[in-house]
Design a protein around this motif. Structure first.
Motif, mmCIF file in Angstrom:
data_model
loop_
_atom_site.group_PDB
_atom_site.id
_atom_site.type_symbol
_atom_site.label_atom_id
_atom_site.label_comp_id
_atom_site.label_asym_id
_atom_site.label_seq_id
_atom_site.Cartn_x
_atom_site.Cartn_y
_atom_site.Cartn_z
ATOM 1 N N LEU A 35 0.826 -1.211 0.000
ATOM 2 C CA LEU A 35 0.000 0.000 0.000
ATOM 3 C C LEU A 35 0.857 1.257 0.000
ATOM 4 C CD1 LEU A 35 -2.880 -0.934 2.452
ATOM 5 C CD2 LEU A 35 -3.066 -0.507 0.006
ATOM 6 N N LYS A 36 1.953 1.246 0.759
ATOM 7 C CA LYS A 36 2.839 2.411 0.781
ATOM 8 C C LYS A 36 3.463 2.631 -0.582
ATOM 9 C CE LYS A 36 4.124 2.592 5.638
ATOM 10 N NZ LYS A 36 5.220 2.480 6.589
ATOM 11 N N SER A 37 3.895 1.568 -1.256
ATOM 12 C CA SER A 37 4.506 1.732 -2.573
ATOM 13 C C SER A 37 3.473 2.196 -3.586
ATOM 14 C CB SER A 37 5.181 0.441 -3.029
ATOM 15 O OG SER A 37 4.231 -0.567 -3.259
ATOM 16 N N ASP A 38 2.223 1.723 -3.469
ATOM 17 C CA ASP A 38 1.160 2.199 -4.349
ATOM 18 C C ASP A 38 0.915 3.688 -4.139
ATOM 19 O OD1 ASP A 38 0.851 -0.301 -5.393
ATOM 20 O OD2 ASP A 38 -0.984 -0.778 -4.292
ATOM 21 N N SER A 39 0.994 4.145 -2.894
ATOM 22 C CA SER A 39 0.802 5.555 -2.586
ATOM 23 C C SER A 39 1.913 6.402 -3.215
ATOM 24 C CB SER A 39 0.776 5.761 -1.079
ATOM 25 O OG SER A 39 0.706 7.129 -0.768
ATOM 26 N N ASP A 40 3.157 5.926 -3.136
ATOM 27 C CA ASP A 40 4.271 6.628 -3.771
ATOM 28 C C ASP A 40 4.067 6.714 -5.272
ATOM 29 O OD1 ASP A 40 5.504 6.915 -1.327
ATOM 30 O OD2 ASP A 40 6.902 5.249 -1.619
ATOM 31 N N PHE A 41 3.633 5.614 -5.865
ATOM 32 C CA PHE A 41 3.401 5.583 -7.306
ATOM 33 C C PHE A 41 2.287 6.536 -7.696
ATOM 34 C CE2 PHE A 41 1.383 3.772 -11.100
ATOM 35 C CZ PHE A 41 2.468 3.821 -11.966
ATOM 36 N N THR A 42 1.219 6.592 -6.914
ATOM 37 C CA THR A 42 0.093 7.472 -7.204
ATOM 38 C C THR A 42 0.511 8.934 -7.145
ATOM 39 O OG1 THR A 42 -1.428 5.832 -6.309
ATOM 40 C CG2 THR A 42 -2.248 8.082 -6.522
ATOM 41 N N SER A 43 1.316 9.301 -6.141
ATOM 42 C CA SER A 43 1.749 10.697 -6.044
ATOM 43 C C SER A 43 2.663 11.066 -7.202
ATOM 44 C CB SER A 43 2.440 10.951 -4.707
ATOM 45 O OG SER A 43 3.631 10.214 -4.608
ATOM 46 N N MET A 44 3.523 10.144 -7.626
ATOM 47 C CA MET A 44 4.400 10.408 -8.776
ATOM 48 C C MET A 44 3.574 10.537 -10.044
ATOM 49 S SD MET A 44 7.387 10.915 -10.026
ATOM 50 C CE MET A 44 8.582 10.376 -8.855
ATOM 51 N N THR A 45 2.550 9.697 -10.191
ATOM 52 C CA THR A 45 1.687 9.756 -11.373
ATOM 53 C C THR A 45 0.946 11.085 -11.440
ATOM 54 O OG1 THR A 45 1.387 7.372 -11.295
ATOM 55 C CG2 THR A 45 -0.204 8.608 -12.577
ATOM 56 N N PHE A 80 12.364 13.858 -14.118
ATOM 57 C CA PHE A 80 11.742 12.543 -13.983
ATOM 58 C C PHE A 80 12.790 11.482 -13.648
ATOM 59 C CE2 PHE A 80 10.744 8.482 -16.008
ATOM 60 C CZ PHE A 80 9.636 8.133 -15.266
ATOM 61 N N PHE A 81 13.916 11.485 -14.363
ATOM 62 C CA PHE A 81 14.947 10.488 -14.093
ATOM 63 C C PHE A 81 15.592 10.687 -12.725
ATOM 64 C CE2 PHE A 81 14.915 9.820 -18.749
ATOM 65 C CZ PHE A 81 14.697 8.454 -18.732
ATOM 66 N N ILE A 82 15.765 11.922 -12.316
ATOM 67 C CA ILE A 82 16.334 12.175 -10.985
ATOM 68 C C ILE A 82 15.386 11.694 -9.896
ATOM 69 C CG2 ILE A 82 16.950 14.020 -9.363
ATOM 70 C CD1 ILE A 82 18.128 15.545 -11.773
ATOM 71 N N LEU A 83 14.106 12.012 -10.031
ATOM 72 C CA LEU A 83 13.130 11.564 -9.038
ATOM 73 C C LEU A 83 13.015 10.044 -9.000
ATOM 74 C CD1 LEU A 83 10.232 14.149 -9.457
ATOM 75 C CD2 LEU A 83 11.789 13.896 -7.523
ATOM 76 N N SER A 84 13.005 9.413 -10.157
ATOM 77 C CA SER A 84 12.912 7.947 -10.164
ATOM 78 C C SER A 84 14.159 7.319 -9.555
ATOM 79 C CB SER A 84 12.675 7.422 -11.575
ATOM 80 O OG SER A 84 13.771 7.736 -12.416
ATOM 81 N N TYR A 85 15.331 7.942 -9.770
ATOM 82 C CA TYR A 85 16.567 7.441 -9.156
ATOM 83 C C TYR A 85 16.490 7.530 -7.632
ATOM 84 C CZ TYR A 85 21.411 7.349 -7.624
ATOM 85 O OH TYR A 85 22.578 7.057 -6.953
ATOM 86 N N PHE A 86 16.051 8.688 -7.113
ATOM 87 C CA PHE A 86 15.961 8.853 -5.676
ATOM 88 C C PHE A 86 14.911 7.940 -5.053
ATOM 89 C CE2 PHE A 86 17.986 13.156 -6.254
ATOM 90 C CZ PHE A 86 19.161 12.812 -5.590
#
Length: 92
Positions: A35-45, A80-86
């Motif tokens: 659920l936490k990883s889904d939340s991170d993905f949703t905020s990035m989306t 986008f690449f910097i955020l995905s790296y972090f």
């Protein structure tokens, strides 16, 4: 007491219940992690969706600012690449 517990020592029943509790706790912990990883993905989306909308609006506004438009596009890709790296570094 349940039928499976009849005739067993109290220590054996307690051990079985303890194992079941640990299994259920592990299952719950994995669900919380998902659920936490889904939340991170949703905020990035949502962040990317907003950026794309602003970019599309600017692209439709006119052809005079091509350099600015290209600069913003490159900047968004880099961000986008910097955020995905972090994000990938914080998950490990």
């Amino acid at each position: 007491m349940a039928d499976w517990a009849r005739g067993q020592s109290p220590g054996a029943v307690e051990e079985i219940l303890d194992r079941e509790n640990k299994r259920m706790a592990d299952s719950l912990a994995s669900k919380v992690t998902r659920l936490k990883s889904d939340s991170d993905f949703t905020s990035m989306t949502s962040l990317l969706t907003g950026s794309v909308k602003r970019f599309s609006t600017m692209a439709r506004s006119g052809r005079d600012n091509r350099k600015l438009l290209c600069g913003v596009a490159v900047g968004l890709i880099v961000v986008f690449f910097i955020l995905s790296y972090f994000l990938s570094r914080t998950r490990t």
